[in-house]
Design an enzyme around this catalytic site. Structure first.
Site, PDB file in Angstrom:
ATOM      1  N   HIS A  51      37.365  38.764  51.547  1.00 34.33           N
ATOM      2  CA  HIS A  51      35.946  39.053  51.316  1.00 34.33           C
ATOM      3  C   HIS A  51      35.576  38.829  49.860  1.00 34.33           C
ATOM      4  O   HIS A  51      36.434  38.792  48.985  1.00 34.33           O
ATOM      5  CB  HIS A  51      35.560  40.485  51.729  1.00 34.33           C
ATOM      6  CG  HIS A  51      36.310  41.571  51.005  1.00 34.33           C
ATOM      7  ND1 HIS A  51      37.506  42.074  51.443  1.00 34.33           N
ATOM      8  CD2 HIS A  51      36.014  42.257  49.880  1.00 34.33           C
ATOM      9  CE1 HIS A  51      37.915  43.026  50.618  1.00 34.33           C
ATOM     10  NE2 HIS A  51      37.038  43.160  49.653  1.00 34.33           N
ATOM     11  N   HIS A  72      34.028  41.764  43.044  1.00 34.13           N
ATOM     12  CA  HIS A  72      35.414  41.285  43.144  1.00 34.13           C
ATOM     13  C   HIS A  72      35.570  40.324  44.310  1.00 34.13           C
ATOM     14  O   HIS A  72      34.702  40.228  45.172  1.00 34.13           O
ATOM     15  CB  HIS A  72      36.405  42.446  43.262  1.00 34.13           C
ATOM     16  CG  HIS A  72      36.300  43.271  44.506  1.00 34.13           C
ATOM     17  ND1 HIS A  72      35.512  44.398  44.611  1.00 34.13           N
ATOM     18  CD2 HIS A  72      36.895  43.139  45.723  1.00 34.13           C
ATOM     19  CE1 HIS A  72      35.643  44.921  45.814  1.00 34.13           C
ATOM     20  NE2 HIS A  72      36.470  44.183  46.521  1.00 34.13           N
ATOM     21  N   GLU A  92      41.255  41.532  44.090  1.00 29.40           N
ATOM     22  CA  GLU A  92      41.916  42.480  44.993  1.00 29.40           C
ATOM     23  C   GLU A  92      42.856  41.694  45.876  1.00 29.40           C
ATOM     24  O   GLU A  92      42.521  40.575  46.299  1.00 29.40           O
ATOM     25  CB  GLU A  92      40.839  43.167  45.843  1.00 29.40           C
ATOM     26  CG  GLU A  92      41.374  44.146  46.884  1.00 29.40           C
ATOM     27  CD  GLU A  92      40.247  44.773  47.719  1.00 29.40           C
ATOM     28  OE1 GLU A  92      39.168  44.171  47.860  1.00 29.40           O
ATOM     29  OE2 GLU A  92      40.472  45.888  48.237  1.00 29.40           O
TER      30      GLU A  92
HETATM   31 CO    CO Z   1      37.268  44.753  48.378  1.00 29.27          CO
END
Ligand code: CO
Length: 134
Positions: free
Chosen positions: A7, A79, A130
């Site tokens: 994502h 992020h 991440e």
């Molecule tokens: Co995330």
């Protein structure tokens, strides 16, 4: 080592307006709002064919998203999240190559109930990265 883009997370100052834009203007499949108090966010998932967008809005007093929005009042990309098969192996490789892991270096449970780690943006071209074990 990294697999799919899981994502892209975007911090937004007005969650209802962002939902309306993604759902009505862009015609995307948009989830309900989900409160994640442990993460200090309310999140809405925008489900695309090949990945997800996560719209992040601050929840609670110590939300890191609130601080981000002070610096970026119109919102912005917060992020990106890449999938990995083994988060410990990924972490050890990253640390060996000089990347800094945020927090205590131990995976925690992310927004999807899976183990995640965040790397310092200064080690990744100014982008908070991440990794999530899938
Ligand atoms: Co995330």
């Amino acid at each position: 080592m990294i697999g799919r883009l899981n994502h892209v997370a975007i911090a937004v100052p007005d969650l209802d307006a962002a939902v309306k834009q993604y759902r009505d203007t862009l015609g995307a499949d948009v989830s309900d709002k989900i409160d994640l108090p442990d993460h200090g966010v309310t999140v809405v998932f925008v489900n695309l064919e090949n990945t997800k967008i996560e719209l992040l809005f601050p929840l609670g007093e110590n939300s890191s998203i609130a601080k981000f929005l002070v610096k970026n009042p119109t919102g912005g990309m917060h992020h990106v999240c890449y999938e990995v098969a083994d988060i410990y192996a990924a972490r050890d490789k990253l640390v060996a190559d000089g990347a800094r892991i945020l927090g205590d270096g131990e995976p925690r449970t992310g927004a999807h109930g899976k183990p995640v780690l965040f790397m310092h943006p200064k080690d990744f071209s100014g982008t908070l990265v991440e990794i999530e074990q899938v």
